[in-house]
Write an enzyme that holds these catalytic residues in place. Sequence first.
Site, PDB file in Angstrom:
ATOM      1  N   THR A   1       0.759  -1.223   0.057  1.00  0.00           N
ATOM      2  CA  THR A   1      -0.142   0.103  -0.174  1.00  0.00           C
ATOM      3  C   THR A   1       0.839   1.334   0.092  1.00  0.00           C
ATOM      4  O   THR A   1       2.018   1.245   0.302  1.00  0.00           O
ATOM      5  CB  THR A   1      -0.925   0.081   1.191  1.00  0.00           C
ATOM      6  N   ASP A   2       0.314   2.412  -0.569  1.00  0.00           N
ATOM      7  CA  ASP A   2       0.833   3.565  -0.239  1.00  0.00           C
ATOM      8  C   ASP A   2       1.075   4.188   1.256  1.00  0.00           C
ATOM      9  O   ASP A   2       0.462   3.092   2.261  1.00  0.00           O
ATOM     10  CB  ASP A   2       0.021   4.775  -0.853  1.00  0.00           C
ATOM     11  N   TRP A   3       1.910   5.075   1.518  1.00  0.00           N
ATOM     12  CA  TRP A   3       2.175   5.280   2.880  1.00  0.00           C
ATOM     13  C   TRP A   3       1.066   5.793   3.881  1.00  0.00           C
ATOM     14  O   TRP A   3       0.712   6.654   3.412  1.00  0.00           O
ATOM     15  CB  TRP A   3       3.389   6.179   2.866  1.00  0.00           C
TER      16      TRP A   3
END
Length: 585
Positions: free
Chosen positions: A304-306
């Site tokens: 996932t993105d942060w």
Amino acid sequence: MTHIDKPWLDADLPTEERVRLLLDAMTLEEKAGLFFHTMIMMGEGGALSEGSEEFGIPSNRHHVHDLHMTHFNLLGAAPKASEMAAWYNRLQKLAASTRLGIPVTISTDPRHSFSENPGASILSGPFSQWPEPLGLAATQDADLVERFGEIARQEYTAVGIRVALHPQVDLATESRWARQLQTFGEDADLSGELGAAYVRGFQGASFGPGSVSTMTKHFPGGGPQKDGEDPHFDYGREQVYPGDNFEHHLKPFEAVFAAGGRQIMPYYGMPVGTEYEEVGFGFNKGVLTGLLRERFGFDGIVCTDWGLITDQPIMGTDFSARAWGVEHLTPAERMTKILDAGADQFGGEQEPGMLIELVRSGAVSEERLDVSAARLLREKFELGLFENPYVDVSAADIVVGSAEFRAAGDAAQRKSVTVLSNGGALPIAGGAKLYVEGIADEVAARYGTVVATPAEADVAILRLQAPYEQRASMFENFFHAGSLDFPEDVLAHVAEVCAAVPTVVDVFLDRPAILAPIVDSADAVVANWGSSAEALLDVLTGAHPAQGRLPFDVPRSMSAVEASRPDVPFDTEDPLFRFGHGLSL
């Protein structure tokens, strides 16, 4: 320990068997640590780091020994590559001292260009310096992009970086979007061609110990942001498709899959008005399992993105988790939903205890963990990290930023410079009297005689940044968003100089600014996406041919931008300059 004690170290065994043997030996705590891929820092002079309060980052030892984490995104750069390499080796020795000795994998945001954004890119430091991806797209040269990937791979591996959190193959179909600079522009075919070349360069002819694994982003395409706002922030969480053009944004990803791209990062945004659930793509089972895993057959790592799970402070401002569409869920429920969606790793998070509790409570099965853990371990084995996790510190300063690599980057900078209009000021004659803004006098003096005022000059050269709106926090202002109109005072200053002397205006075009007023005033207008003053002046003086071509349309007005559909490419009415435009000198 011998191979009898750690049978997975036997390199003669098939990778899948080595993965199974290691998985069988792991405790739940050790498995949980694999799932977290967060930011890490170096200490001074290549020492291990004690962490950073500013970014909420603990010490290297806490990450590796206490949390059992083995995937890290390196934040910041050292003055010398050898310091980065020395730190990396110390970190690997720390990992080797754990019970199983699983090596760490270091990733990075782009670090070869001209921009600094702790959420997206890092200044080049000791690495060779190249145009931003939009500038690579302006060359329209897939061989050049693949060569960049080959050079970046050698520089990354010299300091121990083995995962690239790029390329970014989103399509720049919304002119205001804050993340265009790291894309290959507005055209799906060109973006796919260059994205595939980029992956081939980084990963090499065959994936293995010399490779850098690429994490392509942001699936299924992050361009169609409502009003162009960035979904790092709650006001930018919606992706909209008024042109019913969702499928078009998948095209570059298909090219990357065909080139062997290993990892995928879904975007923060949540789709609105589509067949998919209106939750962020990292939580979206229809997108990650239905589309990515089943339709495209992707069996690589999905990270996932942060910061999707927990609230975190950034640069002194508290930001909520980017849990768009699932804000009402607890952090533990968000974690469960991400795993159920089909992701393997939580970007920017460091909460293994939460995942351990989910397994112990029965909310998540250990069998589900094993599916993702196997993918994550497989990548480490195939990168050769178990055979040799260390790098040659003495070679790092020789490889990174070598004269050959810097020359290649400089050539790419020159090739990307794009001349948009020219009333006769270009090419600038040798020995001309130059008035410059945004260029150091000592650099300009190598190309002519520098004078103090426009009235004394034969030609003026002004370097500008495309406009953007100031936002409330420091972190937000790294993401250039809002109106594309230049402020009135900037336009008035340009017009004043243009009235005094033939003027060349060069714009760092990280977004397609409204250039019409400047084109009306200036004798020549030029665009760049990361070019040194020397590279620019080589083109302006004719020492190097002008070859760059626009990677997107430049709209005629903000009203045209506001009326366009953000998911449809080339949709602003009567653009000032079209994709592919560029004059030769």
